[in-house]
Design a protein around this motif. Sequence first.
Motif, PDB file in Angstrom:
ATOM      1  N   LEU A   1       0.832  -1.209   0.000  1.00 12.79           N
ATOM      2  CA  LEU A   1       0.000   0.000   0.000  1.00 12.79           C
ATOM      3  C   LEU A   1       0.864   1.256   0.000  1.00 12.79           C
ATOM      4  CD1 LEU A   1      -2.821  -1.034   2.509  1.00 12.79           C
ATOM      5  CD2 LEU A   1      -3.020  -0.741   0.025  1.00 12.79           C
ATOM      6  N   ILE A   2       1.954   1.247   0.754  1.00 13.44           N
ATOM      7  CA  ILE A   2       2.851   2.406   0.782  1.00 13.44           C
ATOM      8  C   ILE A   2       3.475   2.627  -0.596  1.00 13.44           C
ATOM      9  CG2 ILE A   2       5.032   3.289   1.710  1.00 13.44           C
ATOM     10  CD1 ILE A   2       4.294   1.920   4.358  1.00 13.44           C
ATOM     11  N   VAL A   3       3.939   1.555  -1.213  1.00 16.02           N
ATOM     12  CA  VAL A   3       4.548   1.668  -2.538  1.00 16.02           C
ATOM     13  C   VAL A   3       3.525   2.137  -3.561  1.00 16.02           C
ATOM     14  CG1 VAL A   3       5.554   0.334  -4.428  1.00 16.02           C
ATOM     15  CG2 VAL A   3       6.370  -0.005  -2.091  1.00 16.02           C
ATOM     16  N   THR A   4       2.307   1.586  -3.496  1.00 18.01           N
ATOM     17  CA  THR A   4       1.259   1.973  -4.436  1.00 18.01           C
ATOM     18  C   THR A   4       0.901   3.446  -4.277  1.00 18.01           C
ATOM     19  OG1 THR A   4       0.363  -0.280  -4.370  1.00 18.01           O
ATOM     20  CG2 THR A   4      -1.070   1.439  -5.236  1.00 18.01           C
ATOM     21  N   ALA A   5       0.893   3.933  -3.039  1.00 19.80           N
ATOM     22  CA  ALA A   5       0.535   5.337  -2.781  1.00 19.80           C
ATOM     23  C   ALA A   5       1.530   6.315  -3.398  1.00 19.80           C
ATOM     24  CB  ALA A   5       0.440   5.577  -1.281  1.00 19.80           C
ATOM     25  N   THR A   6       2.778   5.885  -3.596  1.00 17.86           N
ATOM     26  CA  THR A   6       3.775   6.784  -4.190  1.00 17.86           C
ATOM     27  C   THR A   6       3.517   7.020  -5.678  1.00 17.86           C
ATOM     28  OG1 THR A   6       5.317   5.004  -4.782  1.00 17.86           O
ATOM     29  CG2 THR A   6       5.505   5.955  -2.557  1.00 17.86           C
ATOM     30  N   GLY A   7       2.855   6.064  -6.322  1.00 18.44           N
ATOM     31  CA  GLY A   7       2.608   6.189  -7.756  1.00 18.44           C
ATOM     32  C   GLY A   7       3.854   6.012  -8.608  1.00 18.44           C
ATOM     33  N   ASP A   8       4.933   5.549  -8.018  1.00 19.16           N
ATOM     34  CA  ASP A   8       6.208   5.359  -8.724  1.00 19.16           C
ATOM     35  C   ASP A   8       6.235   3.961  -9.342  1.00 19.16           C
ATOM     36  OD1 ASP A   8       8.872   4.883  -9.468  1.00 19.16           O
ATOM     37  OD2 ASP A   8       9.634   6.254  -7.931  1.00 19.16           O
ATOM     38  N   LYS A   9       6.290   3.892 -10.673  1.00 14.27           N
ATOM     39  CA  LYS A   9       6.248   2.593 -11.351  1.00 14.27           C
ATOM     40  C   LYS A   9       7.491   1.759 -11.062  1.00 14.27           C
ATOM     41  CE  LYS A   9       3.158   3.926 -15.119  1.00 14.27           C
ATOM     42  NZ  LYS A   9       2.993   4.011 -16.593  1.00 14.27           N
ATOM     43  N   SER A  10       8.636   2.408 -10.926  1.00 16.32           N
ATOM     44  CA  SER A  10       9.858   1.651 -10.626  1.00 16.32           C
ATOM     45  C   SER A  10       9.792   1.052  -9.225  1.00 16.32           C
ATOM     46  CB  SER A  10      11.086   2.542 -10.764  1.00 16.32           C
ATOM     47  OG  SER A  10      11.080   3.577  -9.800  1.00 16.32           O
ATOM     48  N   LEU A  11       9.180   1.782  -8.284  1.00 13.94           N
ATOM     49  CA  LEU A  11       8.990   1.237  -6.943  1.00 13.94           C
ATOM     50  C   LEU A  11       7.990   0.082  -6.959  1.00 13.94           C
ATOM     51  CD1 LEU A  11       8.952   4.291  -4.491  1.00 13.94           C
ATOM     52  CD2 LEU A  11      10.691   2.504  -4.708  1.00 13.94           C
ATOM     53  N   ALA A  12       6.975   0.188  -7.816  1.00 12.69           N
ATOM     54  CA  ALA A  12       5.999  -0.900  -7.926  1.00 12.69           C
ATOM     55  C   ALA A  12       6.675  -2.169  -8.437  1.00 12.69           C
ATOM     56  CB  ALA A  12       4.857  -0.490  -8.852  1.00 12.69           C
ATOM     57  N   ARG A  13       7.582  -2.015  -9.418  1.00  9.50           N
ATOM     58  CA  ARG A  13       8.324  -3.186  -9.908  1.00  9.50           C
ATOM     59  C   ARG A  13       9.227  -3.747  -8.811  1.00  9.50           C
ATOM     60  NH1 ARG A  13       8.550   0.027 -14.621  1.00  9.50           N
ATOM     61  NH2 ARG A  13      10.586   0.868 -14.006  1.00  9.50           N
ATOM     62  N   MET A  14       9.847  -2.836  -8.034  1.00 16.12           N
ATOM     63  CA  MET A  14      10.681  -3.290  -6.921  1.00 16.12           C
ATOM     64  C   MET A  14       9.853  -4.059  -5.901  1.00 16.12           C
ATOM     65  SD  MET A  14      11.424  -2.629  -3.468  1.00 16.12           S
ATOM     66  CE  MET A  14      10.948  -0.938  -3.128  1.00 16.12           C
ATOM     67  N   ALA A  15       8.637  -3.578  -5.624  1.00 20.89           N
ATOM     68  CA  ALA A  15       7.767  -4.255  -4.659  1.00 20.89           C
ATOM     69  C   ALA A  15       7.407  -5.655  -5.147  1.00 20.89           C
ATOM     70  CB  ALA A  15       6.504  -3.433  -4.422  1.00 20.89           C
ATOM     71  N   ALA A  16       7.088  -5.777  -6.442  1.00 17.23           N
ATOM     72  CA  ALA A  16       6.730  -7.085  -6.996  1.00 17.23           C
ATOM     73  C   ALA A  16       7.908  -8.050  -6.879  1.00 17.23           C
ATOM     74  CB  ALA A  16       6.300  -6.941  -8.451  1.00 17.23           C
ATOM     75  N   GLN A  17       9.106  -7.584  -7.216  1.00 17.80           N
ATOM     76  CA  GLN A  17      10.270  -8.464  -7.143  1.00 17.80           C
ATOM     77  C   GLN A  17      10.656  -8.780  -5.696  1.00 17.80           C
ATOM     78  OE1 GLN A  17      13.440  -7.250  -9.806  1.00 17.80           O
ATOM     79  NE2 GLN A  17      11.948  -6.665 -11.376  1.00 17.80           N
ATOM     80  N   THR A  18      10.388  -7.838  -4.778  1.00 21.50           N
ATOM     81  CA  THR A  18      10.614  -8.119  -3.358  1.00 21.50           C
ATOM     82  C   THR A  18       9.678  -9.221  -2.879  1.00 21.50           C
ATOM     83  OG1 THR A  18      11.349  -5.853  -2.916  1.00 21.50           O
ATOM     84  CG2 THR A  18      10.528  -7.129  -1.038  1.00 21.50           C
ATOM     85  N   LEU A  19       8.434  -9.166  -3.296  1.00 22.91           N
ATOM     86  CA  LEU A  19       7.472 -10.188  -2.883  1.00 22.91           C
ATOM     87  C   LEU A  19       7.793 -11.541  -3.521  1.00 22.91           C
ATOM     88  CD1 LEU A  19       4.309  -7.955  -3.007  1.00 22.91           C
ATOM     89  CD2 LEU A  19       5.261  -9.013  -0.962  1.00 22.91           C
ATOM     90  N   ILE A  20       8.364 -11.529  -4.729  1.00 21.68           N
ATOM     91  CA  ILE A  20       8.816 -12.779  -5.339  1.00 21.68           C
ATOM     92  C   ILE A  20       9.937 -13.370  -4.501  1.00 21.68           C
ATOM     93  CG2 ILE A  20       9.992 -13.758  -7.354  1.00 21.68           C
ATOM     94  CD1 ILE A  20       8.405 -11.643  -9.033  1.00 21.68           C
ATOM     95  N   ARG A  21      10.841 -12.514  -4.017  1.00 26.98           N
ATOM     96  CA  ARG A  21      11.906 -13.001  -3.128  1.00 26.98           C
ATOM     97  C   ARG A  21      11.320 -13.537  -1.823  1.00 26.98           C
ATOM     98  NH1 ARG A  21      14.679  -7.807  -4.006  1.00 26.98           N
ATOM     99  NH2 ARG A  21      15.961  -7.969  -5.873  1.00 26.98           N
TER     100      ARG A  21
END
Length: 355
Positions: A28-48
């Motif tokens: 939710l914090i990452v989504t609130a920033t609206g930063d697409k690169s952060l969203a990709r980072m969040a997805a890859q973090t959750l994959i890890r």
Amino acid sequence: MMDAHRQNRLRALTTPVVLIAILLIFVLIVTATGDKSLARMAAQTLIRVIFVVGLWIFVGNSGVVSFGHAGFMAIGAYCSAWLTLRPQMKGMFLPDLPPWLASAEWPHLPATVVSGVLAALIALFVGAAILRLSGIAASIATFAFLAIVNTVYSNWEGVTGATSSVVGLDRYADEWVTLAWASVAVFVATLHANSASGLALRATREDEVAAAASGVNMYRHRLLSLVISGFFTGVSGVLLGHSLGVLNPNSFYLGITFITLAMLVVGGIGSLSGAVIGVLVLSVLIEGLVRFERGVDIGGASFALPSGAQEILIGIIMILVLIIRPSGLTGGRELRLPVLGWRVRHSKQEPQSTN
């Protein structure tokens, strides 16, 4: 009123609730920033997170360090590519696939499940041989398995594309899809750890001789945990491929093996909470250092770390964490809901009624 033992088991089952809530807040914090690169980072973090939780199911409960789980990740990733890539793309990159597989174009969810099951079946086959070993011998054998998988996938050109990248995968694995799978992985890991098999496996981790004398079948319980572990690491490979949109065997080799083991050790190998927290902390640190390497403007001045400083600083941070807290950031303890903990403590202090 429930006895203390049953309440303690209920407390243990609150761990996934806490961990999933932490992951949800992170997204939710990452989504609130609206930063697409952060969203990709969040997805890859959750994959890890899925990978490390899968790794913890085996390593954390058995005490056997595995260097081979990235091999299950590769198996899941390429199986999903075989099932979901458009036939035209498979004809270009994977011309030697059998006709029934070359024409397949499955929906994402069934392909993910089947890919995870294939990784679990390979884990069953490999574990049947490797898990007759113990200690460092078993760990070395898992590394040999990883080397075999990497060699096969790097040379099987008509089926895996060899060292050429396979492109064209649908990039559907965003932060919400990966959050859903991470939640499933955390929940299943908790159920397994608190099952009879999980408890017996941890008994073998503490003292193999005493557990065997008590009638615990160490081989069977280790094999079960490896199969469950293989499924979720296979799923993490599927999601990584569908997050990046491209596959290459080197993505599933030494780099991801050692960074995920570092995340597990830094967080605390003795607890599921440590596995999740270690991934989040190191992933955020890595993202911050990568951005500093690219350059950050502060007060009109630009600051940038030298190229390669990220790896050095991460190594230093990991060494410091292990010196200060050898058992990891969580100290081997699980995060649980405090309300139920309060009830357990006070249930023991209730005075007995007098007649």
